[in-house]
Design a protein around this motif. Structure first.
Motif, PDB file in Angstrom:
ATOM      1  N   HIS A 255       0.697  74.879 -14.763  1.00  0.00           N
ATOM      2  CA  HIS A 255      -0.045  73.637 -14.941  1.00  0.00           C
ATOM      3  C   HIS A 255      -0.004  72.728 -13.703  1.00  0.00           C
ATOM      4  O   HIS A 255       1.054  72.340 -13.235  1.00  0.00           O
ATOM      5  CB  HIS A 255       0.518  72.879 -16.145  1.00  0.00           C
ATOM      6  CG  HIS A 255      -0.378  71.757 -16.571  1.00  0.00           C
ATOM      7  ND1 HIS A 255      -1.281  71.876 -17.589  1.00  0.00           N
ATOM      8  CD2 HIS A 255      -0.525  70.519 -16.088  1.00  0.00           C
ATOM      9  CE1 HIS A 255      -1.952  70.740 -17.716  1.00  0.00           C
ATOM     10  NE2 HIS A 255      -1.503  69.898 -16.807  1.00  0.00           N
ATOM     11  N   ASN A 256      -1.205  72.395 -13.259  1.00  0.00           N
ATOM     12  CA  ASN A 256      -1.394  71.384 -12.205  1.00  0.00           C
ATOM     13  C   ASN A 256      -1.907  70.137 -12.898  1.00  0.00           C
ATOM     14  O   ASN A 256      -2.949  70.221 -13.550  1.00  0.00           O
ATOM     15  CB  ASN A 256      -2.431  71.911 -11.197  1.00  0.00           C
ATOM     16  CG  ASN A 256      -2.880  70.854 -10.202  1.00  0.00           C
ATOM     17  OD1 ASN A 256      -2.199  69.870  -9.987  1.00  0.00           O
ATOM     18  ND2 ASN A 256      -4.044  71.059  -9.601  1.00  0.00           N
ATOM     19  N   PRO A 257      -1.273  68.980 -12.812  1.00  0.00           N
ATOM     20  CA  PRO A 257      -0.243  68.619 -11.857  1.00  0.00           C
ATOM     21  C   PRO A 257       1.191  68.604 -12.387  1.00  0.00           C
ATOM     22  O   PRO A 257       2.085  68.273 -11.609  1.00  0.00           O
ATOM     23  CB  PRO A 257      -0.637  67.174 -11.534  1.00  0.00           C
ATOM     24  CG  PRO A 257      -1.068  66.623 -12.866  1.00  0.00           C
ATOM     25  CD  PRO A 257      -1.789  67.792 -13.529  1.00  0.00           C
ATOM     26  N   VAL A 258       1.449  68.940 -13.665  1.00  0.00           N
ATOM     27  CA  VAL A 258       2.803  68.615 -14.165  1.00  0.00           C
ATOM     28  C   VAL A 258       3.838  69.687 -13.817  1.00  0.00           C
ATOM     29  O   VAL A 258       4.996  69.572 -14.176  1.00  0.00           O
ATOM     30  CB  VAL A 258       2.829  68.310 -15.679  1.00  0.00           C
ATOM     31  CG1 VAL A 258       1.821  67.233 -16.020  1.00  0.00           C
ATOM     32  CG2 VAL A 258       2.619  69.563 -16.522  1.00  0.00           C
ATOM     33  N   SER A 259       3.360  70.776 -13.143  1.00  0.00           N
ATOM     34  CA  SER A 259       4.299  71.713 -12.573  1.00  0.00           C
ATOM     35  C   SER A 259       5.039  72.561 -13.612  1.00  0.00           C
ATOM     36  O   SER A 259       6.145  73.016 -13.360  1.00  0.00           O
ATOM     37  CB  SER A 259       5.303  70.909 -11.723  1.00  0.00           C
ATOM     38  OG  SER A 259       5.877  71.682 -10.756  1.00  0.00           O
ATOM     39  N   ARG A 260       4.419  72.748 -14.772  1.00  0.00           N
ATOM     40  CA  ARG A 260       5.052  73.593 -15.791  1.00  0.00           C
ATOM     41  C   ARG A 260       4.639  75.053 -15.614  1.00  0.00           C
ATOM     42  O   ARG A 260       3.465  75.358 -15.415  1.00  0.00           O
ATOM     43  CB  ARG A 260       4.610  73.163 -17.203  1.00  0.00           C
ATOM     44  CG  ARG A 260       5.402  72.095 -17.931  1.00  0.00           C
ATOM     45  CD  ARG A 260       6.875  72.371 -18.105  1.00  0.00           C
ATOM     46  NE  ARG A 260       7.206  73.723 -18.533  1.00  0.00           N
ATOM     47  CZ  ARG A 260       7.212  74.139 -19.798  1.00  0.00           C
ATOM     48  NH1 ARG A 260       6.918  73.326 -20.776  1.00  0.00           N
ATOM     49  NH2 ARG A 260       7.531  75.392 -20.091  1.00  0.00           N
ATOM     50  N   ALA A 261       5.638  75.936 -15.752  1.00  0.00           N
ATOM     51  CA  ALA A 261       5.379  77.374 -15.894  1.00  0.00           C
ATOM     52  C   ALA A 261       5.608  77.639 -17.374  1.00  0.00           C
ATOM     53  O   ALA A 261       6.742  77.586 -17.840  1.00  0.00           O
ATOM     54  CB  ALA A 261       6.354  78.161 -15.045  1.00  0.00           C
TER      55      ALA A 261
ATOM     56  N   THR B  50       3.758  75.672  -8.833  1.00  0.00           N
ATOM     57  CA  THR B  50       2.819  75.082  -7.861  1.00  0.00           C
ATOM     58  C   THR B  50       3.573  74.539  -6.634  1.00  0.00           C
ATOM     59  O   THR B  50       4.800  74.680  -6.539  1.00  0.00           O
ATOM     60  CB  THR B  50       1.920  73.961  -8.450  1.00  0.00           C
ATOM     61  OG1 THR B  50       2.640  72.734  -8.553  1.00  0.00           O
ATOM     62  CG2 THR B  50       1.324  74.340  -9.794  1.00  0.00           C
ATOM     63  N   TYR B  51       2.856  73.908  -5.721  1.00  0.00           N
ATOM     64  CA  TYR B  51       3.531  73.212  -4.606  1.00  0.00           C
ATOM     65  C   TYR B  51       3.160  71.737  -4.644  1.00  0.00           C
ATOM     66  O   TYR B  51       2.989  71.081  -3.617  1.00  0.00           O
ATOM     67  CB  TYR B  51       3.206  73.874  -3.245  1.00  0.00           C
ATOM     68  CG  TYR B  51       1.735  74.123  -2.992  1.00  0.00           C
ATOM     69  CD1 TYR B  51       0.915  73.127  -2.479  1.00  0.00           C
ATOM     70  CD2 TYR B  51       1.171  75.364  -3.255  1.00  0.00           C
ATOM     71  CE1 TYR B  51      -0.438  73.358  -2.240  1.00  0.00           C
ATOM     72  CE2 TYR B  51      -0.181  75.605  -3.034  1.00  0.00           C
ATOM     73  CZ  TYR B  51      -0.979  74.588  -2.523  1.00  0.00           C
ATOM     74  OH  TYR B  51      -2.309  74.808  -2.287  1.00  0.00           O
ATOM     75  N   LEU B  52       3.046  71.244  -5.888  1.00  0.00           N
ATOM     76  CA  LEU B  52       2.573  69.890  -6.117  1.00  0.00           C
ATOM     77  C   LEU B  52       3.566  69.193  -7.041  1.00  0.00           C
ATOM     78  O   LEU B  52       3.897  69.720  -8.106  1.00  0.00           O
ATOM     79  CB  LEU B  52       1.194  69.959  -6.789  1.00  0.00           C
ATOM     80  CG  LEU B  52       0.209  70.879  -6.047  1.00  0.00           C
ATOM     81  CD1 LEU B  52      -0.917  71.340  -6.952  1.00  0.00           C
ATOM     82  CD2 LEU B  52      -0.323  70.190  -4.796  1.00  0.00           C
ATOM     83  N   ALA B  53       4.062  68.046  -6.603  1.00  0.00           N
ATOM     84  CA  ALA B  53       5.063  67.343  -7.414  1.00  0.00           C
ATOM     85  C   ALA B  53       4.397  66.156  -8.111  1.00  0.00           C
ATOM     86  O   ALA B  53       3.636  65.408  -7.491  1.00  0.00           O
ATOM     87  CB  ALA B  53       6.196  66.861  -6.521  1.00  0.00           C
ATOM     88  N   TRP B  54       4.734  65.983  -9.380  1.00  0.00           N
ATOM     89  CA  TRP B  54       4.137  64.927 -10.209  1.00  0.00           C
ATOM     90  C   TRP B  54       5.174  63.815 -10.336  1.00  0.00           C
ATOM     91  O   TRP B  54       6.259  64.039 -10.883  1.00  0.00           O
ATOM     92  CB  TRP B  54       3.787  65.522 -11.573  1.00  0.00           C
ATOM     93  CG  TRP B  54       3.052  64.661 -12.546  1.00  0.00           C
ATOM     94  CD1 TRP B  54       3.491  64.339 -13.809  1.00  0.00           C
ATOM     95  CD2 TRP B  54       1.747  64.070 -12.417  1.00  0.00           C
ATOM     96  NE1 TRP B  54       2.530  63.591 -14.460  1.00  0.00           N
ATOM     97  CE2 TRP B  54       1.458  63.406 -13.623  1.00  0.00           C
ATOM     98  CE3 TRP B  54       0.805  64.030 -11.388  1.00  0.00           C
ATOM     99  CZ2 TRP B  54       0.261  62.717 -13.835  1.00  0.00           C
ATOM    100  CZ3 TRP B  54      -0.379  63.343 -11.609  1.00  0.00           C
ATOM    101  CH2 TRP B  54      -0.633  62.692 -12.809  1.00  0.00           C
TER     102      TRP B  54
END
Ligand SMILES: Cc1ncc(COP(=O)(O)O)c(C=O)c1O
Length: 391
Positions: free
Chosen positions: A173-179, A323-327
């Protein structure tokens, strides 16, 4: 080529290349540090560059088509990395994942139908639904005190009871960074099946899941319906989004045929020579670059947590599973949302505004792209902290 820390630390000068991240009008100005749009400031893997040069050396660039070797390269990669069997006949080449999202919405639902999404989520999910004349049903994710998000199955079921026809999942999930865990996905698939609701899973971030967590392809679950579509691409994984190439994977022939016809009618015929050559090379010869990058990104996560913890101790970074995106939740600083972006720009850093992902679920949040050299990340985070602390 050795893809060591020095390789990633060096980054790459993208000025003068019409890079959206570095030069987008209205966002970037000279001297700003870009930590926004989801692409990375590293040189791509050498075999991709070699493949593009090799193809460019043949001086005819006429119409082309995706051949069996393209689907085989993708299938080989997914088998190697995710243990998923993909039959080449179950694939359809797309120009982009977003084109695939739009094709799914338009072929699987009728105008006026409800489509479930889970905000905060990548903005074009919403636009794909509304611009097709469909209705967004937002089963917003639930956030706990540590900033970890989970699915709201009760909200999903309420929409299913009202007749939702399709759900678009972002996995990871983008942006919450869940796998998402296998159990979470199974519960979702079973629930949707019970109400005869179709599913599209955007798996563009599949390759950025950090151990010990693993990515579970939606098509690997025994409960998944035949007509489920997974949208994938080498674009994020290998940082080649400018080539524009993605793939829809689905085991149901009719679904793929309808998607294909929709794209044809939109004039979005696939087959860009360079996109196909680059993507083939990426899927075949670049695992070493990807593995090395993952280690580097892991270190960037630590650096981000440490510096932000020091400078903005009340900000909460959602656990970085993927991801490489931090929320980042900056509501504890009580900065009016409409000021955050302005202040960041004034202090010379570009982040992605949380409201791009959901007007209410993104209020008070910013997304930080840590796919860049560590020095760039640290400079950007310092500027971010100053912007938030400014009175
Ligand atoms: C979840 C998700 N889907 C799709 C995209 C865009 O993919 P494409 O450029 O292939 O349309 C992004 C880009 O950030 C994304 O995060």
């Amino acid at each position: 080529m050795t893809y060591d820390r020095a390789f990633f630390d060096a980054g790459i000068d993208r000025r003068g290349t019409n890079s959206v991240k570095w030069s987008a009008k209205g966002v970037m100005q000279e001297g700003m540090v870009p930590l926004w749009v989801a692409d990375m400031d590293f040189a791509c893997a050498e075999p991709i560059r070699e493949a593009l040069i090799r193809r460019a050396q043949h001086p005819n660039y006429g119409y082309t088509f995706a051949g069996p070797e393209d689907a085989e390269a993708l299938a080989g990669f997914w088998k190697r990395r995710h243990k998923l069997d993909i039959r080449p006949s179950d694939t359809l080449m797309l120009p982009t994942v977003v084109a695939g999202l739009r094709a799914c919405v338009n072929t699987m639902t009728q105008p006026g139908d409800g489509v479930i999404i889970q905000t905060p989520v990548y903005g074009p999910f919403t636009q794909s639904v509304t611009e097709g004349g469909r209705v967004v049903l937002d089963a917003g994710l639930v956030r706990d005190a540590e900033g970890r998000y989970t699915m709201d199955y009760a909200a999903i079921e309420r929409f299913l009871r009202k007749g939702a026809r399709l759900m678009i999942l972002c996995s990871p999930h983008n942006p919450v960074s869940r796998a998402w865990d296998q159990e979470e996905l199974r519960a979702l698939v079973v629930l949707l099946k019970r109400y005869n609701c179709r599913l599209v899973s955007d798996e563009i971030h599949a390759d950025y899941v950090y151990a010990p967590r693993v990515f579970h392809p939606i098509l690997s679950l025994p409960e998944t319906r035949e007509d489920t579509v997974s949208l994938v691409s080498a674009s994020k994984t290998f940082n080649i989004a400018g080539l524009q190439q993605a793939t829809a994977v689905c085991r149901d022939r009719d679904t793929l045929a309808l998607l294909g016809r929709f794209l044809e009618r939109s004039g979005a015929n696939t087959g860009n020579i360079f996109a196909l050559s680059g993507t083939r090379a990426a899927y075949t010869h670049c695992d070493d670059w990807l593995d090395a990058l993952m280690s580097y990104l892991r270190e960037n996560q630590d650096a981000l947590k440490e510096l932000l913890g020091e400078l903005l101790p009340h900000a909460v970074i959602s656990p970085m599973e993927a991801t490489y995106l931090a929320w980042v939740d900056i509501r504890p600083y009580d900065t009016p949302h409409c000021d955050i972006d302005k202040r960041c720009r004034k202090h010379g850093v570009a982040l992605t505004d949380g409201q791009f992902f959901g007007v209410s679920s993104g209020e008070g949040f910013m997304r930080v792209n840590y796919g860049c050299p560590k020095s760039q990340l640290l400079e950007g985070v310092q500027r971010f902290a100053h912007a938030i602390k400014e009175n």
